[in-house]
Enzyme design. Structure first.
Site, PDB file in Angstrom:
ATOM      1  N   GLY A   8       0.823  -1.209   0.000  1.00 40.53           N
ATOM      2  CA  GLY A   8       0.000   0.000   0.000  1.00 40.53           C
ATOM      3  C   GLY A   8       0.857   1.259   0.000  1.00 40.53           C
ATOM      4  N   GLY A  10      -0.422   4.367   0.168  1.00 40.27           N
ATOM      5  CA  GLY A  10      -1.251   5.483   0.637  1.00 40.27           C
ATOM      6  C   GLY A  10      -0.484   6.263   1.697  1.00 40.27           C
ATOM      7  N   GLU A 168     -18.537  17.435   2.391  1.00 36.71           N
ATOM      8  CA  GLU A 168     -17.741  18.095   1.348  1.00 36.71           C
ATOM      9  C   GLU A 168     -18.438  17.984  -0.011  1.00 36.71           C
ATOM     10  OE1 GLU A 168     -13.424  17.171   3.451  1.00 36.71           O
ATOM     11  OE2 GLU A 168     -14.107  15.930   1.804  1.00 36.71           O
ATOM     12  N   ASP A 297      -5.755   2.962   7.905  1.00 36.23           N
ATOM     13  CA  ASP A 297      -7.183   2.610   7.928  1.00 36.23           C
ATOM     14  C   ASP A 297      -7.420   1.110   8.072  1.00 36.23           C
ATOM     15  OD1 ASP A 297      -7.697   5.259   7.517  1.00 36.23           O
ATOM     16  OD2 ASP A 297      -8.839   5.010   5.669  1.00 36.23           O
ATOM     17  N   ALA A 312      -6.014  10.648   7.804  1.00 37.55           N
ATOM     18  CA  ALA A 312      -4.640  10.689   7.307  1.00 37.55           C
ATOM     19  C   ALA A 312      -3.584  10.868   8.410  1.00 37.55           C
ATOM     20  CB  ALA A 312      -4.524  11.788   6.252  1.00 37.55           C
TER      21      ALA A 312
HETATM   22  C1  LIG Z   1     -13.066  11.027  -0.063  1.00 38.88           C
HETATM   23  C2  LIG Z   1     -12.193  10.975   1.162  1.00 38.88           C
HETATM   24  C3  LIG Z   1     -11.936  12.139   1.873  1.00 38.88           C
HETATM   25  C4  LIG Z   1     -11.132  12.105   2.997  1.00 38.88           C
HETATM   26  N1  LIG Z   1     -10.864  13.278   3.666  1.00 38.88           N
HETATM   27  C5  LIG Z   1     -10.018  13.267   4.701  1.00 38.88           C
HETATM   28  C6  LIG Z   1      -9.642  14.485   5.349  1.00 38.88           C
HETATM   29  O1  LIG Z   1     -10.116  15.556   4.981  1.00 38.88           O
HETATM   30  N2  LIG Z   1      -8.762  14.420   6.392  1.00 38.88           N
HETATM   31  C7  LIG Z   1      -8.216  13.234   6.789  1.00 38.88           C
HETATM   32  O2  LIG Z   1      -7.390  13.219   7.695  1.00 38.88           O
HETATM   33  N3  LIG Z   1      -8.553  12.076   6.226  1.00 38.88           N
HETATM   34  C8  LIG Z   1      -9.429  12.056   5.171  1.00 38.88           C
HETATM   35  N4  LIG Z   1      -9.766  10.875   4.568  1.00 38.88           N
HETATM   36  C9  LIG Z   1      -9.230   9.624   5.107  1.00 38.88           C
HETATM   37  C10 LIG Z   1      -7.800   9.384   4.673  1.00 38.88           C
HETATM   38  O3  LIG Z   1      -7.674   9.577   3.284  1.00 38.88           O
HETATM   39  C11 LIG Z   1      -7.423   7.962   5.063  1.00 38.88           C
HETATM   40  O4  LIG Z   1      -7.507   7.869   6.468  1.00 38.88           O
HETATM   41  C12 LIG Z   1      -6.008   7.633   4.620  1.00 38.88           C
HETATM   42  O5  LIG Z   1      -5.927   7.644   3.211  1.00 38.88           O
HETATM   43  C13 LIG Z   1      -5.596   6.267   5.138  1.00 38.88           C
HETATM   44  O6  LIG Z   1      -4.324   5.989   4.688  1.00 38.88           O
HETATM   45  P1  LIG Z   1      -3.889   4.485   4.412  1.00 38.88           P
HETATM   46  O7  LIG Z   1      -2.474   4.555   3.959  1.00 38.88           O
HETATM   47  O8  LIG Z   1      -4.258   3.640   5.554  1.00 38.88           O
HETATM   48  O9  LIG Z   1      -4.827   4.012   3.202  1.00 38.88           O
HETATM   49  P2  LIG Z   1      -4.950   4.601   1.738  1.00 38.88           P
HETATM   50  O10 LIG Z   1      -4.490   5.994   1.662  1.00 38.88           O
HETATM   51  O11 LIG Z   1      -6.337   4.273   1.326  1.00 38.88           O
HETATM   52  O12 LIG Z   1      -3.932   3.722   0.886  1.00 38.88           O
HETATM   53  C14 LIG Z   1      -4.096   2.351   0.694  1.00 38.88           C
HETATM   54  C15 LIG Z   1      -3.258   1.936  -0.489  1.00 38.88           C
HETATM   55  O13 LIG Z   1      -3.227   0.515  -0.535  1.00 38.88           O
HETATM   56  C16 LIG Z   1      -3.369   0.080  -1.866  1.00 38.88           C
HETATM   57  N5  LIG Z   1      -3.913  -1.274  -1.797  1.00 38.88           N
HETATM   58  C17 LIG Z   1      -5.084  -1.666  -1.257  1.00 38.88           C
HETATM   59  N6  LIG Z   1      -5.241  -2.998  -1.346  1.00 38.88           N
HETATM   60  C18 LIG Z   1      -4.136  -3.452  -1.975  1.00 38.88           C
HETATM   61  C19 LIG Z   1      -3.701  -4.758  -2.359  1.00 38.88           C
HETATM   62  N7  LIG Z   1      -4.438  -5.849  -2.124  1.00 38.88           N
HETATM   63  N8  LIG Z   1      -2.516  -4.885  -2.997  1.00 38.88           N
HETATM   64  C20 LIG Z   1      -1.742  -3.781  -3.263  1.00 38.88           C
HETATM   65  N9  LIG Z   1      -2.118  -2.535  -2.908  1.00 38.88           N
HETATM   66  C21 LIG Z   1      -3.282  -2.373  -2.264  1.00 38.88           C
HETATM   67  C22 LIG Z   1      -4.305   1.110  -2.475  1.00 38.88           C
HETATM   68  O14 LIG Z   1      -4.170   1.133  -3.901  1.00 38.88           O
HETATM   69  C23 LIG Z   1      -3.844   2.390  -1.812  1.00 38.88           C
HETATM   70  O15 LIG Z   1      -2.846   3.052  -2.572  1.00 38.88           O
HETATM   71  C24 LIG Z   1     -10.571  10.875   3.430  1.00 38.88           C
HETATM   72  C25 LIG Z   1     -10.842   9.699   2.716  1.00 38.88           C
HETATM   73  C26 LIG Z   1     -11.644   9.747   1.583  1.00 38.88           C
HETATM   74  C27 LIG Z   1     -11.902   8.476   0.810  1.00 38.88           C
END
Ligand SMILES: Cc1cc2nc3c(=O)[nH]c(=O)nc-3n(C[C@H](O)[C@H](O)[C@H](O)COP(=O)(O)OP(=O)(O)OC[C@H]3O[C@@H](n4cnc5c(N)ncnc54)[C@H](O)[C@@H]3O)c2cc1C
Length: 410
Positions: A8, A10, A168, A297, A312
Protein backbone atom coordinates in the site's frame (compact mmCIF):
# COMPACT_ATOMS: atom_id res chain seq x y z
CA UNK A 1 20.10 -5.99 5.94
CA UNK A 2 16.42 -6.95 6.37
CA UNK A 3 13.88 -7.48 3.59
CA UNK A 4 10.94 -5.16 4.28
CA UNK A 5 7.73 -5.37 2.28
CA UNK A 6 5.18 -2.55 2.47
CA UNK A 7 1.77 -3.23 0.93
CA UNK A 8 0.00 0.00 0.00
CA UNK A 9 1.39 3.36 -1.10
CA UNK A 10 -1.25 5.48 0.64
CA UNK A 11 -0.54 7.83 3.54
CA UNK A 12 0.63 5.06 5.88
CA UNK A 13 2.71 2.98 3.45
CA UNK A 14 4.28 5.95 1.71
CA UNK A 15 5.40 7.61 4.93
CA UNK A 16 6.78 4.33 6.17
CA UNK A 17 8.80 3.82 2.97
CA UNK A 18 10.01 7.43 2.94
CA UNK A 19 11.35 7.11 6.47
CA UNK A 20 13.23 3.92 5.61
CA UNK A 21 14.60 5.21 2.32
CA UNK A 22 18.40 5.40 2.45
CA UNK A 23 18.51 2.98 5.40
CA UNK A 24 20.45 -0.25 5.12
CA UNK A 25 17.25 -2.28 4.66
CA UNK A 26 15.88 -3.50 1.34
CA UNK A 27 12.39 -2.03 0.87
CA UNK A 28 9.79 -3.38 -1.55
CA UNK A 29 6.69 -1.18 -1.86
CA UNK A 30 3.75 -2.88 -3.59
CA UNK A 31 0.59 -1.05 -4.63
CA UNK A 32 -2.18 -2.11 -6.96
CA UNK A 33 -2.13 1.33 -8.56
CA UNK A 34 0.95 3.18 -9.77
CA UNK A 35 0.15 6.32 -7.80
CA UNK A 36 -0.17 7.80 -4.35
CA UNK A 37 -3.57 9.45 -4.08
CA UNK A 38 -4.38 12.40 -1.85
CA UNK A 39 -7.88 11.22 -0.92
CA UNK A 40 -8.90 14.34 1.07
CA UNK A 41 -9.13 16.31 -2.20
CA UNK A 42 -10.85 13.57 -4.21
CA UNK A 43 -14.18 15.32 -3.81
CA UNK A 44 -12.74 18.26 -5.77
CA UNK A 45 -12.00 15.90 -8.68
CA UNK A 46 -15.54 14.53 -8.35
CA UNK A 47 -16.94 18.05 -8.60
CA UNK A 48 -14.70 19.19 -11.44
CA UNK A 49 -12.60 21.62 -9.44
CA UNK A 50 -9.34 19.68 -9.88
CA UNK A 51 -7.95 17.15 -12.36
CA UNK A 52 -6.81 13.68 -11.23
CA UNK A 53 -3.17 14.56 -11.93
CA UNK A 54 -3.42 17.46 -9.46
CA UNK A 55 -3.85 15.10 -6.51
CA UNK A 56 -1.99 11.94 -7.50
CA UNK A 57 1.71 11.27 -8.04
CA UNK A 58 3.41 8.18 -9.49
CA UNK A 59 4.91 6.32 -6.51
CA UNK A 60 7.95 5.33 -8.58
CA UNK A 61 8.80 9.02 -9.07
CA UNK A 62 8.96 9.62 -5.34
CA UNK A 63 11.73 7.05 -4.83
CA UNK A 64 13.82 7.58 -7.93
CA UNK A 65 16.80 8.66 -5.81
CA UNK A 66 16.46 5.96 -3.15
CA UNK A 67 18.36 2.90 -4.35
CA UNK A 68 17.16 0.69 -1.49
CA UNK A 69 13.47 1.20 -2.38
CA UNK A 70 11.93 -0.92 -5.12
CA UNK A 71 8.38 -0.16 -6.28
CA UNK A 72 6.10 -2.75 -7.84
CA UNK A 73 2.60 -2.32 -9.19
CA UNK A 74 0.71 -5.42 -8.16
CA UNK A 75 -2.43 -6.57 -6.39
CA UNK A 76 -1.55 -8.56 -3.28
CA UNK A 77 -3.87 -11.52 -2.97
CA UNK A 78 -2.70 -13.49 0.06
CA UNK A 79 -0.15 -13.44 2.83
CA UNK A 80 1.44 -16.55 4.32
CA UNK A 81 2.47 -15.34 7.74
CA UNK A 82 4.22 -18.60 8.71
CA UNK A 83 6.33 -18.86 5.55
CA UNK A 84 6.75 -15.06 5.53
CA UNK A 85 5.62 -14.72 1.94
CA UNK A 86 3.37 -12.31 0.06
CA UNK A 87 1.54 -13.50 -3.08
CA UNK A 88 0.28 -11.28 -5.88
CA UNK A 89 -2.85 -12.12 -7.88
CA UNK A 90 -0.44 -12.96 -10.72
CA UNK A 91 0.90 -15.71 -8.33
CA UNK A 92 4.31 -14.06 -8.09
CA UNK A 93 5.61 -14.23 -4.53
CA UNK A 94 8.04 -12.25 -2.39
CA UNK A 95 9.75 -13.15 0.92
CA UNK A 96 9.99 -10.76 3.82
CA UNK A 97 11.63 -10.33 7.20
CA UNK A 98 9.24 -7.51 8.07
CA UNK A 99 5.83 -6.92 6.53
CA UNK A 100 3.87 -3.68 6.85
CA UNK A 101 0.28 -3.83 5.66
CA UNK A 102 -1.23 -0.45 4.80
CA UNK A 103 -4.03 -1.34 2.41
CA UNK A 104 -6.57 1.26 3.60
CA UNK A 105 -10.34 0.83 3.41
CA UNK A 106 -13.10 0.47 0.81
CA UNK A 107 -16.84 1.18 0.82
CA UNK A 108 -19.20 -0.87 2.87
CA UNK A 109 -22.93 -1.16 2.30
CA UNK A 110 -23.72 -2.72 5.69
CA UNK A 111 -24.60 -6.01 4.02
CA UNK A 112 -26.82 -4.31 1.40
CA UNK A 113 -24.43 -5.04 -1.45
CA UNK A 114 -27.32 -4.92 -3.95
CA UNK A 115 -27.32 -1.11 -3.46
CA UNK A 116 -23.77 -0.77 -4.77
CA UNK A 117 -24.51 -0.81 -8.55
CA UNK A 118 -26.95 2.09 -8.13
CA UNK A 119 -24.64 4.33 -6.15
CA UNK A 120 -21.23 5.91 -6.50
CA UNK A 121 -18.67 5.76 -3.72
CA UNK A 122 -15.58 7.95 -3.48
CA UNK A 123 -12.25 6.24 -2.82
CA UNK A 124 -10.32 6.16 -6.06
CA UNK A 125 -9.68 8.39 -9.08
CA UNK A 126 -12.03 6.22 -11.07
CA UNK A 127 -14.78 6.75 -8.48
CA UNK A 128 -14.25 10.52 -8.63
CA UNK A 129 -14.40 10.59 -12.43
CA UNK A 130 -17.56 8.47 -12.38
CA UNK A 131 -19.22 10.94 -10.01
CA UNK A 132 -18.01 13.91 -12.04
CA UNK A 133 -19.55 12.49 -15.19
CA UNK A 134 -22.79 11.55 -13.40
CA UNK A 135 -23.20 15.15 -12.20
CA UNK A 136 -22.30 16.75 -15.52
CA UNK A 137 -24.49 14.34 -17.52
CA UNK A 138 -27.42 15.01 -15.15
CA UNK A 139 -27.22 18.73 -16.00
CA UNK A 140 -26.97 17.94 -19.73
CA UNK A 141 -30.06 15.73 -19.52
CA UNK A 142 -31.93 18.43 -17.61
CA UNK A 143 -31.12 20.92 -20.40
CA UNK A 144 -32.88 18.80 -23.01
CA UNK A 145 -35.82 17.65 -20.84
CA UNK A 146 -39.03 19.66 -21.16
CA UNK A 147 -41.11 17.62 -18.71
CA UNK A 148 -40.69 19.34 -15.34
CA UNK A 149 -41.13 16.20 -13.25
CA UNK A 150 -38.61 14.21 -15.26
CA UNK A 151 -36.22 17.15 -15.20
CA UNK A 152 -36.37 17.29 -11.42
CA UNK A 153 -35.08 13.69 -11.29
CA UNK A 154 -31.96 14.82 -13.17
CA UNK A 155 -31.57 17.78 -10.84
CA UNK A 156 -31.92 15.84 -7.59
CA UNK A 157 -28.62 14.83 -6.01
CA UNK A 158 -28.68 12.51 -3.01
CA UNK A 159 -25.68 12.04 -0.76
CA UNK A 160 -25.96 9.29 1.82
CA UNK A 161 -23.83 9.81 4.94
CA UNK A 162 -23.13 13.02 6.83
CA UNK A 163 -19.44 12.43 7.59
CA UNK A 164 -16.68 14.65 6.12
CA UNK A 165 -16.93 13.16 2.61
CA UNK A 166 -20.72 13.57 2.47
CA UNK A 167 -20.54 17.14 3.76
CA UNK A 168 -17.74 18.10 1.35
CA UNK A 169 -19.62 16.60 -1.59
CA UNK A 170 -22.93 18.29 -0.67
CA UNK A 171 -21.30 21.72 -0.26
CA UNK A 172 -19.39 21.33 -3.49
CA UNK A 173 -22.37 20.20 -5.60
CA UNK A 174 -24.28 23.19 -4.21
CA UNK A 175 -21.42 25.43 -5.36
CA UNK A 176 -21.61 23.98 -8.88
CA UNK A 177 -25.39 24.13 -9.13
CA UNK A 178 -26.07 27.47 -7.51
CA UNK A 179 -22.95 29.47 -8.41
CA UNK A 180 -20.77 28.04 -11.18
CA UNK A 181 -23.25 26.71 -13.73
CA UNK A 182 -25.90 29.32 -13.31
CA UNK A 183 -25.14 31.07 -16.63
CA UNK A 184 -24.40 27.93 -18.64
CA UNK A 185 -27.88 26.55 -19.35
CA UNK A 186 -30.79 28.02 -21.28
CA UNK A 187 -33.74 25.69 -20.73
CA UNK A 188 -33.66 25.47 -16.94
CA UNK A 189 -32.05 27.21 -14.03
CA UNK A 190 -29.44 25.16 -12.21
CA UNK A 191 -30.96 26.63 -9.04
CA UNK A 192 -33.82 24.18 -9.57
CA UNK A 193 -31.37 21.56 -8.27
CA UNK A 194 -32.09 19.89 -4.96
CA UNK A 195 -29.16 18.52 -3.01
CA UNK A 196 -30.09 16.14 -0.22
CA UNK A 197 -27.68 15.08 2.51
CA UNK A 198 -29.14 12.13 4.42
CA UNK A 199 -27.71 11.07 7.77
CA UNK A 200 -29.14 8.33 9.99
CA UNK A 201 -27.80 9.73 13.29
CA UNK A 202 -28.86 12.96 14.92
CA UNK A 203 -25.94 15.10 13.75
CA UNK A 204 -23.70 15.50 10.72
CA UNK A 205 -19.93 15.36 11.28
CA UNK A 206 -20.40 13.39 14.52
CA UNK A 207 -16.66 13.45 15.30
CA UNK A 208 -16.91 17.22 15.97
CA UNK A 209 -18.52 18.92 18.95
CA UNK A 210 -22.25 19.58 18.70
CA UNK A 211 -21.58 23.31 18.38
CA UNK A 212 -19.36 22.90 15.30
CA UNK A 213 -21.58 20.25 13.79
CA UNK A 214 -24.54 22.66 14.06
CA UNK A 215 -22.44 25.39 12.47
CA UNK A 216 -21.62 23.10 9.54
CA UNK A 217 -25.32 22.33 9.16
CA UNK A 218 -26.09 26.03 9.15
CA UNK A 219 -23.48 26.65 6.41
CA UNK A 220 -24.89 23.83 4.28
CA UNK A 221 -28.42 25.14 4.67
CA UNK A 222 -27.13 28.59 3.64
CA UNK A 223 -25.72 27.03 0.45
CA UNK A 224 -29.12 25.49 -0.28
CA UNK A 225 -28.39 21.90 0.78
CA UNK A 226 -31.34 20.01 2.31
CA UNK A 227 -29.82 18.36 5.37
CA UNK A 228 -31.84 15.54 6.88
CA UNK A 229 -30.67 13.92 10.10
CA UNK A 230 -32.38 11.07 11.98
CA UNK A 231 -33.41 9.77 8.57
CA UNK A 232 -32.27 6.31 7.52
CA UNK A 233 -31.98 5.01 3.99
CA UNK A 234 -34.14 1.88 3.79
CA UNK A 235 -33.72 0.96 0.14
CA UNK A 236 -31.82 1.99 -2.96
CA UNK A 237 -32.77 1.00 -6.46
CA UNK A 238 -31.92 2.32 -9.90
CA UNK A 239 -32.64 6.08 -9.67
CA UNK A 240 -34.58 5.77 -6.40
CA UNK A 241 -33.62 6.33 -2.78
CA UNK A 242 -36.15 5.34 -0.13
CA UNK A 243 -35.70 6.66 3.38
CA UNK A 244 -37.69 6.38 6.59
CA UNK A 245 -39.52 9.62 5.56
CA UNK A 246 -39.39 9.98 1.81
CA UNK A 247 -38.82 8.54 -1.64
CA UNK A 248 -36.51 10.56 -3.89
CA UNK A 249 -36.08 9.98 -7.61
CA UNK A 250 -32.60 10.86 -8.77
CA UNK A 251 -29.89 10.05 -11.33
CA UNK A 252 -27.14 10.68 -8.82
CA UNK A 253 -26.76 8.76 -5.57
CA UNK A 254 -23.46 9.24 -3.78
CA UNK A 255 -22.58 6.74 -1.09
CA UNK A 256 -20.51 8.22 1.74
CA UNK A 257 -21.86 6.14 4.59
CA UNK A 258 -19.58 3.24 5.46
CA UNK A 259 -16.13 1.73 5.23
CA UNK A 260 -14.61 -1.69 5.53
CA UNK A 261 -11.01 -2.80 5.36
CA UNK A 262 -9.42 -4.69 2.47
CA UNK A 263 -10.46 -8.37 2.06
CA UNK A 264 -6.75 -9.23 1.90
CA UNK A 265 -6.58 -8.96 5.69
CA UNK A 266 -8.66 -12.09 6.18
CA UNK A 267 -5.75 -14.14 4.75
CA UNK A 268 -3.77 -13.18 7.87
CA UNK A 269 -5.95 -15.50 9.93
CA UNK A 270 -5.97 -13.09 12.85
CA UNK A 271 -8.70 -11.27 14.79
CA UNK A 272 -10.62 -8.65 12.78
CA UNK A 273 -13.20 -6.12 13.97
CA UNK A 274 -16.69 -5.66 12.45
CA UNK A 275 -15.26 -3.42 9.72
CA UNK A 276 -12.71 -6.07 8.79
CA UNK A 277 -9.80 -4.12 10.34
CA UNK A 278 -7.00 -6.03 12.03
CA UNK A 279 -6.97 -5.83 15.84
CA UNK A 280 -3.37 -4.79 16.40
CA UNK A 281 -1.51 -4.49 19.70
CA UNK A 282 0.08 -1.34 21.09
CA UNK A 283 3.05 -1.80 18.73
CA UNK A 284 0.77 -2.02 15.65
CA UNK A 285 1.70 -5.71 15.40
CA UNK A 286 -0.62 -8.68 14.84
CA UNK A 287 -0.81 -11.58 17.34
CA UNK A 288 2.18 -10.20 19.26
CA UNK A 289 4.15 -11.06 16.14
CA UNK A 290 7.45 -9.23 15.70
CA UNK A 291 7.45 -9.27 11.91
CA UNK A 292 3.96 -8.28 10.72
CA UNK A 293 2.44 -4.84 11.32
CA UNK A 294 -0.83 -3.29 10.17
CA UNK A 295 -1.18 0.49 10.02
CA UNK A 296 -3.52 3.24 8.82
CA UNK A 297 -7.18 2.61 7.93
CA UNK A 298 -6.59 -1.16 7.85
CA UNK A 299 -5.78 -1.25 11.58
CA UNK A 300 -8.01 -1.24 14.64
CA UNK A 301 -5.76 0.51 17.15
CA UNK A 302 -7.06 1.50 20.57
CA UNK A 303 -5.68 4.43 22.52
CA UNK A 304 -7.25 5.48 25.83
CA UNK A 305 -10.06 2.95 25.22
CA UNK A 306 -11.01 4.65 21.92
CA UNK A 307 -10.34 3.25 18.45
CA UNK A 308 -8.25 5.71 16.44
CA UNK A 309 -10.23 7.21 13.52
CA UNK A 310 -9.52 6.41 9.86
CA UNK A 311 -7.86 9.70 9.02
CA UNK A 312 -4.64 10.69 7.31
CA UNK A 313 -2.72 11.94 10.39
CA UNK A 314 -3.14 8.57 12.13
CA UNK A 315 -1.88 6.74 9.01
CA UNK A 316 1.08 9.13 8.59
CA UNK A 317 2.16 8.89 12.24
CA UNK A 318 1.87 5.09 12.28
CA UNK A 319 3.89 4.85 9.05
CA UNK A 320 6.70 6.97 10.51
CA UNK A 321 6.57 5.12 13.84
CA UNK A 322 7.05 1.66 12.40
CA UNK A 323 9.77 2.83 9.99
CA UNK A 324 11.74 4.33 12.85
CA UNK A 325 11.62 1.15 14.92
CA UNK A 326 12.48 -1.18 12.03
CA UNK A 327 15.39 1.07 11.10
CA UNK A 328 16.77 0.71 14.63
CA UNK A 329 15.89 -3.03 14.78
CA UNK A 330 13.79 -2.22 17.85
CA UNK A 331 10.26 -3.31 16.89
CA UNK A 332 7.86 -3.97 19.78
CA UNK A 333 9.98 -1.87 22.14
CA UNK A 334 8.02 1.40 22.42
CA UNK A 335 4.22 1.59 22.02
CA UNK A 336 2.72 3.77 19.32
CA UNK A 337 1.15 7.00 20.61
CA UNK A 338 -1.08 9.12 18.40
CA UNK A 339 -0.54 12.84 18.78
CA UNK A 340 -3.89 14.42 17.95
CA UNK A 341 -3.43 17.82 16.29
CA UNK A 342 -7.18 18.31 15.76
CA UNK A 343 -9.70 17.95 12.97
CA UNK A 344 -11.00 20.01 10.08
CA UNK A 345 -13.80 19.74 7.55
CA UNK A 346 -14.64 22.04 4.70
CA UNK A 347 -18.10 23.03 3.57
CA UNK A 348 -18.32 24.56 0.11
CA UNK A 349 -15.78 26.96 -1.29
CA UNK A 350 -15.26 29.35 1.59
CA UNK A 351 -16.45 27.79 4.84
CA UNK A 352 -14.93 25.20 7.14
CA UNK A 353 -14.86 24.11 10.75
CA UNK A 354 -11.74 23.18 12.73
CA UNK A 355 -11.19 21.97 16.26
CA UNK A 356 -7.92 21.53 18.07
CA UNK A 357 -8.14 20.99 21.83
CA UNK A 358 -10.22 23.86 23.23
CA UNK A 359 -9.71 25.99 20.09
CA UNK A 360 -12.60 26.06 17.66
CA UNK A 361 -12.49 27.87 14.32
CA UNK A 362 -15.33 28.42 11.86
CA UNK A 363 -16.03 30.26 8.61
CA UNK A 364 -13.39 31.83 6.39
CA UNK A 365 -10.54 31.58 8.92
CA UNK A 366 -11.12 27.85 9.33
CA UNK A 367 -11.34 27.50 5.56
CA UNK A 368 -8.02 29.32 5.06
CA UNK A 369 -6.42 27.04 7.66
CA UNK A 370 -7.95 24.00 5.90
CA UNK A 371 -6.58 25.16 2.52
CA UNK A 372 -3.10 25.78 3.91
CA UNK A 373 -2.91 22.40 5.67
CA UNK A 374 -4.09 20.55 2.56
CA UNK A 375 -1.58 22.34 0.35
CA UNK A 376 1.23 21.55 2.79
CA UNK A 377 0.33 17.86 2.99
CA UNK A 378 -0.07 17.33 -0.77
CA UNK A 379 2.81 15.16 -1.94
CA UNK A 380 5.20 16.78 -4.42
CA UNK A 381 5.86 20.39 -5.44
CA UNK A 382 4.14 19.96 -8.81
CA UNK A 383 0.79 19.03 -7.24
CA UNK A 384 1.04 21.90 -4.73
CA UNK A 385 1.59 24.45 -7.52
CA UNK A 386 -1.14 22.96 -9.76
CA UNK A 387 -3.70 22.93 -6.96
CA UNK A 388 -2.85 26.48 -5.93
CA UNK A 389 -3.32 27.68 -9.54
CA UNK A 390 -6.62 25.79 -9.98
CA UNK A 391 -7.96 27.10 -6.66
CA UNK A 392 -6.99 30.67 -7.47
CA UNK A 393 -8.73 30.54 -10.87
CA UNK A 394 -11.78 28.93 -9.34
CA UNK A 395 -12.12 31.44 -6.50
CA UNK A 396 -11.37 34.54 -8.54
CA UNK A 397 -13.53 33.69 -11.57
CA UNK A 398 -16.08 31.45 -9.85
CA UNK A 399 -15.50 28.80 -12.51
CA UNK A 400 -14.91 25.13 -12.01
CA UNK A 401 -12.03 23.42 -13.80
CA UNK A 402 -12.20 20.30 -15.95
CA UNK A 403 -15.92 19.95 -16.73
CA UNK A 404 -15.35 17.49 -19.55
CA UNK A 405 -17.46 14.44 -20.24
CA UNK A 406 -15.30 12.11 -22.29
CA UNK A 407 -15.83 8.55 -21.10
CA UNK A 408 -19.62 8.16 -21.16
CA UNK A 409 -22.23 9.84 -23.23
CA UNK A 410 -25.98 9.59 -23.03
C1 LIG B 1 -13.07 11.03 -0.06
C2 LIG B 1 -12.19 10.98 1.16
C3 LIG B 1 -11.94 12.14 1.87
C4 LIG B 1 -11.13 12.10 3.00
N1 LIG B 1 -10.86 13.28 3.67
C5 LIG B 1 -10.02 13.27 4.70
C6 LIG B 1 -9.64 14.48 5.35
O1 LIG B 1 -10.12 15.56 4.98
N2 LIG B 1 -8.76 14.42 6.39
C7 LIG B 1 -8.22 13.23 6.79
O2 LIG B 1 -7.39 13.22 7.69
N3 LIG B 1 -8.55 12.08 6.23
C8 LIG B 1 -9.43 12.06 5.17
N4 LIG B 1 -9.77 10.88 4.57
C9 LIG B 1 -9.23 9.62 5.11
C10 LIG B 1 -7.80 9.38 4.67
O3 LIG B 1 -7.67 9.58 3.28
C11 LIG B 1 -7.42 7.96 5.06
O4 LIG B 1 -7.51 7.87 6.47
C12 LIG B 1 -6.01 7.63 4.62
O5 LIG B 1 -5.93 7.64 3.21
C13 LIG B 1 -5.60 6.27 5.14
O6 LIG B 1 -4.32 5.99 4.69
P1 LIG B 1 -3.89 4.48 4.41
O7 LIG B 1 -2.47 4.56 3.96
O8 LIG B 1 -4.26 3.64 5.55
O9 LIG B 1 -4.83 4.01 3.20
P2 LIG B 1 -4.95 4.60 1.74
O10 LIG B 1 -4.49 5.99 1.66
O11 LIG B 1 -6.34 4.27 1.33
O12 LIG B 1 -3.93 3.72 0.89
C14 LIG B 1 -4.10 2.35 0.69
C15 LIG B 1 -3.26 1.94 -0.49
O13 LIG B 1 -3.23 0.52 -0.53
C16 LIG B 1 -3.37 0.08 -1.87
N5 LIG B 1 -3.91 -1.27 -1.80
C17 LIG B 1 -5.08 -1.67 -1.26
N6 LIG B 1 -5.24 -3.00 -1.35
C18 LIG B 1 -4.14 -3.45 -1.97
C19 LIG B 1 -3.70 -4.76 -2.36
N7 LIG B 1 -4.44 -5.85 -2.12
N8 LIG B 1 -2.52 -4.89 -3.00
C20 LIG B 1 -1.74 -3.78 -3.26
N9 LIG B 1 -2.12 -2.53 -2.91
C21 LIG B 1 -3.28 -2.37 -2.26
C22 LIG B 1 -4.31 1.11 -2.48
O14 LIG B 1 -4.17 1.13 -3.90
C23 LIG B 1 -3.84 2.39 -1.81
O15 LIG B 1 -2.85 3.05 -2.57
C24 LIG B 1 -10.57 10.87 3.43
C25 LIG B 1 -10.84 9.70 2.72
C26 LIG B 1 -11.64 9.75 1.58
C27 LIG B 1 -11.90 8.48 0.81
Amino acid sequence: MAKVIIIGGGFAGLNCAKHMANSNHQILLIDKTNHHLFQPLLYQVATAMLSPADIAVPIRDLFRNNKNVKVIMGDVDTIDKHEKKVFLKSKKSFDFDYLIIATGAKHSYFGKNEWEPHTNGLKTIEDALNIREKILIAFEKAEREKDIEKRQRHLNFVIVGGGPTGVEMAGSIADIAYKNLIKDFRNFSSTESKIYLIEASNQILPMFSEELSNKARQYLAGFGVIVRTNERVTNINKNIVETTNDTIETDTIIWAAGNEASPLLSSLDTELDRQGRVMVNKYCAIDNNNAIFVIGDAAHFKQDEKVLPGIAPVAIQQGKYIAKLIKKNKVNSKPFFYFDKGMMATIGKSKAIAETGPIKLTGLIAWLAWSLVHLLYLVGYRTKVLVLIEWSISYIFNRNGPRLIYRNSS
